[in-house]
Design a protein around this motif. Structure first.
Motif, PDB file in Angstrom:
ATOM      1  N   HIS A   1       0.843  -1.199   0.000  1.00 23.15           N
ATOM      2  CA  HIS A   1       0.000   0.000   0.000  1.00 23.15           C
ATOM      3  C   HIS A   1       0.874   1.244   0.000  1.00 23.15           C
ATOM      4  CE1 HIS A   1      -2.793  -3.021   1.579  1.00 23.15           C
ATOM      5  NE2 HIS A   1      -3.752  -2.257   1.103  1.00 23.15           N
ATOM      6  N   PHE A   2       0.453   2.242  -0.739  1.00 26.13           N
ATOM      7  CA  PHE A   2       1.151   3.514  -0.797  1.00 26.13           C
ATOM      8  C   PHE A   2       0.139   4.630  -0.594  1.00 26.13           C
ATOM      9  CE2 PHE A   2       5.045   2.049  -2.951  1.00 26.13           C
ATOM     10  CZ  PHE A   2       5.944   2.984  -2.483  1.00 26.13           C
ATOM     11  N   ALA A   3       0.518   5.679   0.146  1.00 27.12           N
ATOM     12  CA  ALA A   3      -0.329   6.867   0.191  1.00 27.12           C
ATOM     13  C   ALA A   3       0.082   7.770  -0.962  1.00 27.12           C
ATOM     14  CB  ALA A   3      -0.134   7.593   1.518  1.00 27.12           C
ATOM     15  N   VAL A   4      -0.901   8.214  -1.734  1.00 15.41           N
ATOM     16  CA  VAL A   4      -0.607   9.087  -2.863  1.00 15.41           C
ATOM     17  C   VAL A   4      -0.861  10.524  -2.437  1.00 15.41           C
ATOM     18  CG1 VAL A   4      -1.169   9.649  -5.259  1.00 15.41           C
ATOM     19  CG2 VAL A   4      -1.308   7.281  -4.456  1.00 15.41           C
ATOM     20  N   THR A   5       0.123  11.401  -2.679  1.00 12.50           N
ATOM     21  CA  THR A   5      -0.032  12.780  -2.235  1.00 12.50           C
ATOM     22  C   THR A   5      -0.110  13.732  -3.421  1.00 12.50           C
ATOM     23  OG1 THR A   5       2.360  12.978  -2.083  1.00 12.50           O
ATOM     24  CG2 THR A   5       1.179  12.422  -0.064  1.00 12.50           C
ATOM     25  N   SER A   6      -0.862  14.819  -3.221  1.00 15.21           N
ATOM     26  CA  SER A   6      -0.981  15.867  -4.237  1.00 15.21           C
ATOM     27  C   SER A   6       0.274  16.735  -4.161  1.00 15.21           C
ATOM     28  CB  SER A   6      -2.221  16.693  -3.957  1.00 15.21           C
ATOM     29  OG  SER A   6      -1.998  17.461  -2.790  1.00 15.21           O
ATOM     30  N   PRO A   7       0.452  17.652  -5.123  1.00 17.08           N
ATOM     31  CA  PRO A   7       1.636  18.527  -5.081  1.00 17.08           C
ATOM     32  C   PRO A   7       1.722  19.323  -3.787  1.00 17.08           C
ATOM     33  CG  PRO A   7       0.557  18.684  -7.217  1.00 17.08           C
ATOM     34  CD  PRO A   7      -0.318  17.824  -6.365  1.00 17.08           C
ATOM     35  N   THR A   8       0.599  19.562  -3.108  1.00 14.40           N
ATOM     36  CA  THR A   8       0.655  20.318  -1.854  1.00 14.40           C
ATOM     37  C   THR A   8       0.910  19.410  -0.664  1.00 14.40           C
ATOM     38  OG1 THR A   8      -1.727  20.093  -1.620  1.00 14.40           O
ATOM     39  CG2 THR A   8      -0.945  22.084  -2.685  1.00 14.40           C
ATOM     40  N   GLY A   9       1.073  18.100  -0.900  1.00 12.31           N
ATOM     41  CA  GLY A   9       1.409  17.206   0.189  1.00 12.31           C
ATOM     42  C   GLY A   9       0.184  16.579   0.849  1.00 12.31           C
ATOM     43  N   ARG A  10      -1.005  16.877   0.343  1.00  9.25           N
ATOM     44  CA  ARG A  10      -2.211  16.316   0.902  1.00  9.25           C
ATOM     45  C   ARG A  10      -2.368  14.866   0.431  1.00  9.25           C
ATOM     46  NH1 ARG A  10      -7.510  16.719  -0.673  1.00  9.25           N
ATOM     47  NH2 ARG A  10      -6.786  17.625  -2.620  1.00  9.25           N
ATOM     48  N   VAL A  11      -2.827  13.972   1.301  1.00 12.16           N
ATOM     49  CA  VAL A  11      -3.065  12.585   0.875  1.00 12.16           C
ATOM     50  C   VAL A  11      -4.364  12.545   0.079  1.00 12.16           C
ATOM     51  CG1 VAL A  11      -3.505  10.230   1.621  1.00 12.16           C
ATOM     52  CG2 VAL A  11      -1.881  11.640   2.883  1.00 12.16           C
ATOM     53  N   ILE A  12      -4.288  12.117  -1.168  1.00  8.56           N
ATOM     54  CA  ILE A  12      -5.506  12.106  -1.979  1.00  8.56           C
ATOM     55  C   ILE A  12      -5.986  10.692  -2.266  1.00  8.56           C
ATOM     56  CG2 ILE A  12      -5.106  14.355  -3.049  1.00  8.56           C
ATOM     57  CD1 ILE A  12      -4.027  12.853  -5.487  1.00  8.56           C
ATOM     58  N   GLY A  13      -5.233   9.701  -1.829  1.00 10.14           N
ATOM     59  CA  GLY A  13      -5.708   8.343  -2.056  1.00 10.14           C
ATOM     60  C   GLY A  13      -4.718   7.314  -1.557  1.00 10.14           C
ATOM     61  N   ILE A  14      -5.197   6.082  -1.475  1.00 13.82           N
ATOM     62  CA  ILE A  14      -4.311   4.972  -1.128  1.00 13.82           C
ATOM     63  C   ILE A  14      -4.344   4.030  -2.321  1.00 13.82           C
ATOM     64  CG2 ILE A  14      -3.911   3.036   0.443  1.00 13.82           C
ATOM     65  CD1 ILE A  14      -5.520   4.602   2.537  1.00 13.82           C
ATOM     66  N   VAL A  15      -3.158   3.642  -2.765  1.00  9.32           N
ATOM     67  CA  VAL A  15      -3.095   2.723  -3.905  1.00  9.32           C
ATOM     68  C   VAL A  15      -2.495   1.419  -3.427  1.00  9.32           C
ATOM     69  CG1 VAL A  15      -1.920   2.279  -6.075  1.00  9.32           C
ATOM     70  CG2 VAL A  15      -3.002   4.487  -5.678  1.00  9.32           C
ATOM     71  N   GLU A  16      -3.126   0.318  -3.814  1.00  7.63           N
ATOM     72  CA  GLU A  16      -2.515  -0.963  -3.471  1.00  7.63           C
ATOM     73  C   GLU A  16      -2.148  -1.699  -4.753  1.00  7.63           C
ATOM     74  OE1 GLU A  16      -5.006  -3.918  -1.729  1.00  7.63           O
ATOM     75  OE2 GLU A  16      -6.820  -2.860  -2.259  1.00  7.63           O
ATOM     76  N   ASP A  17      -1.362  -2.743  -4.582  1.00  7.04           N
ATOM     77  CA  ASP A  17      -0.856  -3.453  -5.759  1.00  7.04           C
ATOM     78  C   ASP A  17      -1.987  -3.894  -6.685  1.00  7.04           C
ATOM     79  OD1 ASP A  17      -1.739  -5.234  -3.878  1.00  7.04           O
ATOM     80  OD2 ASP A  17      -0.283  -6.791  -4.354  1.00  7.04           O
ATOM     81  N   HIS A  18      -3.129  -4.286  -6.112  1.00  6.37           N
ATOM     82  CA  HIS A  18      -4.261  -4.734  -6.933  1.00  6.37           C
ATOM     83  C   HIS A  18      -4.696  -3.683  -7.937  1.00  6.37           C
ATOM     84  CE1 HIS A  18      -5.611  -8.308  -4.523  1.00  6.37           C
ATOM     85  NE2 HIS A  18      -4.664  -7.783  -3.786  1.00  6.37           N
ATOM     86  N   ASP A  19      -4.546  -2.411  -7.543  1.00  3.64           N
ATOM     87  CA  ASP A  19      -5.004  -1.346  -8.420  1.00  3.64           C
ATOM     88  C   ASP A  19      -4.087  -1.195  -9.616  1.00  3.64           C
ATOM     89  OD1 ASP A  19      -6.968  -0.834  -6.561  1.00  3.64           O
ATOM     90  OD2 ASP A  19      -5.713   0.579  -5.455  1.00  3.64           O
ATOM     91  N   LEU A  20      -2.885  -1.721  -9.498  1.00  3.33           N
ATOM     92  CA  LEU A  20      -1.882  -1.440 -10.518  1.00  3.33           C
ATOM     93  C   LEU A  20      -1.659  -2.572 -11.501  1.00  3.33           C
ATOM     94  CD1 LEU A  20       0.973   0.447  -8.710  1.00  3.33           C
ATOM     95  CD2 LEU A  20      -0.538   1.274 -10.494  1.00  3.33           C
ATOM     96  N   VAL A  21      -1.736  -3.783 -11.033  1.00  6.00           N
ATOM     97  CA  VAL A  21      -1.304  -4.869 -11.900  1.00  6.00           C
ATOM     98  C   VAL A  21      -2.295  -6.023 -11.904  1.00  6.00           C
ATOM     99  CG1 VAL A  21       1.141  -4.397 -11.808  1.00  6.00           C
ATOM    100  CG2 VAL A  21       0.094  -5.752 -10.015  1.00  6.00           C
ATOM    101  N   ALA A  22      -2.192  -6.776 -12.962  1.00  2.80           N
ATOM    102  CA  ALA A  22      -3.070  -7.926 -13.118  1.00  2.80           C
ATOM    103  C   ALA A  22      -2.596  -9.069 -12.222  1.00  2.80           C
ATOM    104  CB  ALA A  22      -3.057  -8.385 -14.565  1.00  2.80           C
ATOM    105  N   VAL A  23      -3.402 -10.089 -12.159  1.00  8.82           N
ATOM    106  CA  VAL A  23      -3.124 -11.234 -11.297  1.00  8.82           C
ATOM    107  C   VAL A  23      -1.709 -11.778 -11.514  1.00  8.82           C
ATOM    108  CG1 VAL A  23      -3.875 -13.553 -10.707  1.00  8.82           C
ATOM    109  CG2 VAL A  23      -5.547 -11.841 -11.398  1.00  8.82           C
ATOM    110  N   GLU A  24      -1.317 -11.855 -12.799  1.00 10.02           N
ATOM    111  CA  GLU A  24      -0.025 -12.486 -13.118  1.00 10.02           C
ATOM    112  C   GLU A  24       1.122 -11.801 -12.382  1.00 10.02           C
ATOM    113  OE1 GLU A  24      -2.032 -11.333 -15.397  1.00 10.02           O
ATOM    114  OE2 GLU A  24      -2.791 -13.097 -16.455  1.00 10.02           O
ATOM    115  N   SER A  25       1.107 -10.451 -12.413  1.00  8.84           N
ATOM    116  CA  SER A  25       2.265  -9.782 -11.835  1.00  8.84           C
ATOM    117  C   SER A  25       2.135  -9.661 -10.327  1.00  8.84           C
ATOM    118  CB  SER A  25       2.473  -8.415 -12.480  1.00  8.84           C
ATOM    119  OG  SER A  25       1.271  -7.908 -12.933  1.00  8.84           O
ATOM    120  N   ARG A  26       0.907  -9.854  -9.808  1.00  7.94           N
ATOM    121  CA  ARG A  26       0.785  -9.822  -8.350  1.00  7.94           C
ATOM    122  C   ARG A  26       1.542 -10.975  -7.719  1.00  7.94           C
ATOM    123  NH1 ARG A  26      -4.530  -7.940  -8.804  1.00  7.94           N
ATOM    124  NH2 ARG A  26      -5.507  -9.885  -8.202  1.00  7.94           N
TER     125      ARG A  26
END
Lengths: 615, 226
Positions: A246-271
């Motif tokens: 899990h990663f916290a994604v921050t805006s240019p002002t440093g505000r947390v705008i979302g949490i991204v996890e591996d599932h959001d990024l890659v398909a089953v194969e690369s997980r």
């Protein structure tokens, strides 16, 4: 009506026809006319009457030309003319036969009817939206590929849950469930914490903690954050590298705008590469490590076949190779007892650049830091290197053919000796093999041991102030010429085991990586991927932007080809190599490859005349 | 119930139309003429003894193969097929048991050829078998018959390239064209049609081509070789 089965079968191999029912394809093929276009013939031209036919290439290749620029090259099974046909607007490009070409053409009334079905529309919409200028080596891209190429903010699915540190765990869990989130952020004022599903399981439920406990008791802090404009592929690598999901994604002002996890990024194969990383980190014996590594190659096949871009697959592969190397060293050190010195294990070459392929050699070196009995240190480090390379070999990494390896005493030195060596090479680059050694050492990255930035590459930072070294390096970089004298296809090996095959590494990868290394050094970049070196060189003005882009595109294509080639060999259970039979490449790929070689050669020529003239 | 007279009478009507249809004149530029590309599968190569067992025809109009106009048919032979012919095309005597006999079966082919210049690969075979089949219906095979093999030889000479193979598949491959199901009349007819388009287009590099000039391919080759 006589159905011509060959035409029906041909069409049914390609999208969108592959999704249509047989009767529809038969109806379409009955309306087909076959045309022959000689190389150079213009099939329709930009701005002319709207096209009244859909065309599909049967054999040969068709160029999409606008303003004298070739924007795309299409091969068998690809369709064109549909945009103009469906919109009724004049075509916005010339379609020109790039070689002798046979096409099917279908009259608008029949073709529109077929394409107007939901399947046809979806396909056409995607084709029209797709960036046609991008080099494509396979069927239309999938979501996976897009996700990794886009800034990470595109992967954010919902606003993050952000809680104060004294929030009870029970309340946090309730909010997570309501939002179907898998993690939340704890705002500590000056820092961030994160709590994931897995944390709730292991730190609350399994540990028997009360639901009244504050979230600060179960969070992980500090939390890894990533700015929202970084490409998905880089973030994925960071996640893999750090072993977090899990990663916290921050805006240019440093505000947390979302949490991204591996599932959001890659398909089953690369997980699988994540769970593999855990298995690697948990391995307590060489056998367990070998067992964990056995999933690496199937994962690489899955990622490649799943549509992930070649360079991204290579990065993931390299990160996992790093993890294996680290664990192999942990185990070797545990076996050999306490070390007489602190030392650092350096990955060299393609692994250092994170451009390793399943068939790549893992080059390595050792730098030790402390003074002491050199004989004892050497014998200890030799035992470590032998054990570690032996383990890696069992994990499927072949020993280096050129013996650039920590198992060779030449590549095991004290840090001060490496620094002396580097300085001496910088001061007198005319020494025997100096340029080869400099090239090897600039591509070095510590993967185990003392946590410092690249030790040796650092020494070369000063090199940008050494015009003589840089000029010689440029010459060295230009000494590998890609094959450009084409004779019916591509120039190939003329003798030996790989007769009539094309050496992609020598022919294209080496010239590009050498140029990028040189250009990166001039721009003050040490060890880095070829892509970042090219980008830095372009930003610094060392390379013209267009040249850097050409090299990048050629590099992507050649890497994709090498990877595809090795994946095919892996699937067939063959020995891995980098020799491709040009006859097995589609005419489309062959043309791209020729174009790539031409681009590299022309950039080399320009650099030669601009840089070397200046002496 | 068989009605040989009725069949024969209908056959003559189609054959009569064939005999009197207007066919593109010899001086017509090749792209403006109408063609019928024919391929026959045979029980052997001797037209006095052997029989047509399957045929296909593909029309070419305005320099394009009209796939929807293709015809294909089987003919019941009068004698069992020799084994060696079965090995070539894979059609067995029993596969043809329900097919119509030659005179009736061939009507769609005669219709397809009506008003068109016939094209075939190594055309003497088609010429002799079609000629015989048409004579049985009181008609003559109308000339010229264009031969893609001869056109291929001529192009090779013009390009100073080695003489091409007699085999249709090899000729198609050398022109970077697909080879459709070989020794199946429909596959071979489609391959031949595409070979014809490519050859006629390439021959134009050396001067304009008409139906007549393409028909004289063999003569032109001989003149070249002197």
């Amino acid at each position: 009506m006589t159905v011509v089965p060959d035409i029906v079968e041909f069409l049914r191999q390609y999208p969108p026809f592959v999704e249509f029912d047989p009767a529809t394809v038969e109806r379409l093929s009955a309306a087909a006319e076959v045309e022959f276009h000689r190389q150079g013939d213009v099939i329709f031209s930009k701005g002319a009457q709207p096209v009244e036919f859909l065309r599909v290439i049967r054999t040969g290749a068709v160029e999409v030309v606008s303003e004298g620029q070739v924007l795309d090259l299409m091969g068998p099974g690809e369709m064109f003319g549909h945009a103009s046909m469906l919109s009724g607007l004049p075509p916005d490009f010339d379609a020109r036969a790039a070689e002798d070409t046979l096409t099917f053409r279908f009259p608008a009334d029949v073709a529109s009817q077929v394409l107007a079905g939901p399947r046809g529309l979806r396909y056409v919409a995607r084709l029209l939206l797709e960036d046609r200028h991008h080099l494509r080596t396979g069927p239309p891209s999938e979501a996976v590929r897009d996700q990794l190429r886009q800034p990470i903010r595109a992967a954010i699915r919902a606003a993050p849950i952000i809680l104060s540190p004294d929030t009870p765990v029970r309340e946090a869990a309730r909010q997570m469930t309501a939002a179907t989130a898998t993690a939340f952020i704890v705002d500590l004022g000056d820092a961030l914490g994160i709590v994931t599903d897995a944390d709730l399981r292991s730190r609350v439920v399994a540990a028997g903690l009360s639901g009244d406990a504050p979230v600060s008791a179960v969070m992980t802090s500090p939390t890894f954050t990533v700015s929202d404009d970084r490409p998905g592929s880089e973030v994925l690598l960071d996640m893999l590298d750090r072993g977090v999901r899990h990663f916290a994604v921050t805006s240019p002002t440093g505000r947390v705008i979302g949490i991204v996890e591996d599932h959001d990024l890659v398909a089953v194969e690369s997980r699988t590469s994540f769970s593999m990383r855990r298995a690697i980190a948990r391995a307590t014996t060489v056998d367990e490590l070998v067992e964990a590594s056995s999933r690496l190659r199937p994962a690489v096949i899955g990622m490649t076949r799943g549509g992930m871009v070649g360079l991204d697959v290579m990065s993931v592969f390299s990160v996992v190779a790093d993890a294996l190397t680290r664990r192999a060293l942990d185990l070797a050190v545990a076996q050999s007892g306490e070390s007489p010195t602190r030392f650092s294990w350096l990955a060299l070459g393609s692994q250092a650049r994170r451009e390793a392929l399943p068939g790549s050699d893992l080059d390595s070196a050792i730098a030790w830091l402390d003074d002491g009995d050199e004989g004892a240190i050497r014998s200890y480090l030799n035992a470590i290197a032998t054990a570690a390379t032996g383990t890696l070999q069992r994990c499927g990494f072949r020993p280096d053919e050129h013996r650039v390896s920590a198992a060779d005493p030449l590549f095991v030195r004290s840090l001060s000796s490496w620094e002396r060596e580097s300085r001496s090479l910088i001061d007198d680059p005319t020494q025997k093999k100096a340029l080869v050694i400099v090239s090897v050492l600039v591509d070095s990255r510590p993967v185990w041991g003392v946590e410092t930035e690249s030790l040796i590459a650092e020494a070369f930072q000063v090199a940008s102030a050494r015009p003589k070294l840089l000029r010689l390096l440029a010459q060295f970089a230009l000494s590998h010429r890609p094959p450009t004298g084409f004779l019916r296809g591509l120039v190939v090996e003329s003798s030996g085991e790989h007769r009539n095959k094309l050496d992609l590494k020598k022919g294209a990868v080496a010239p590009i990586t050498d140029l990028a290394r040189w250009a990166g050094m001039v721009a003050g970049v040490g060890c880095a991927s070829t892509t970042s070196r090219l980008k830095a060189a372009s930003d610094a003005g060392t390379l013209k932007e267009a040249d850097a882009l050409s090299l990048q595109e050629a590099f992507e294509l050649v890497c994709q080809l090498r990877l595809d080639h090795q994946i095919t060999q892996l699937e067939a259970g063959d020995e891995l190599d980098g020799f491709v039979d040009p006859g097995e490449l589609s005419p489309l790929i062959r043309n791209y490859l020729k174009e790539a070689f031409r681009l590299v050669a022309s950039v080399q020529k320009r650099i030669a005349s601009e840089t070397l003239r200046a002496r | 119930m068989r009605r040989p007279f009725a069949t024969r009478a209908r056959a003559s009507a189609i054959a009569k139309r064939y005999a009197h249809a207007t066919v593109s004149a010899g001086r017509t530029p090749w792209r403006l003429a109408h063609y019928c590309v024919v391929d026959l599968e045979l029980s052997g190569l001797d037209s006095r003894r052997d029989e047509i067992i399957s045929f296909a025809a593909v029309p070419i109009d305005a320099g394009r193969v009209v796939v929807g106009g293709a015809v294909y048919g089987l003919c019941r032979p009068t004698r069992p097929l020799p084994e060696r012919s079965v090995l070539v095309h894979g059609i067995r005597t029993l596969d043809l048991a329900d097919a119509p006999a030659l005179d009736e079966a061939i009507q769609p082919l005669i219709e397809a050829m009506t008003g068109r210049v016939v094209v075939a690969h190594v055309a003497w075979v088609e010429r002799s078998f079609l000629g015989r089949a048409l004579r049985r219906q009181g008609a003559r095979l109308r000339g010229p018959v264009l031969d893609t093999f001869e056109m291929g030889r001529l192009l090779a000479l013009e390009r100073k390239a080695p003489a091409p193979s007699r085999l249709l598949g090899e000729l198609a491959t050398s022109l970077n064209l697909p080879v459709h199901r070989p020794h199946h009349a429909l596959g071979d007819a489609l391959t031949t049609a595409q070979v014809f388009l490519a050859l006629a287009t390439h021959l134009e590099e050396f001067g304009s081509e008409t139906v007549e000039s393409l028909a004289r391919a063999s003569e032109r080759t001989r003149m070249y070789l002197g």
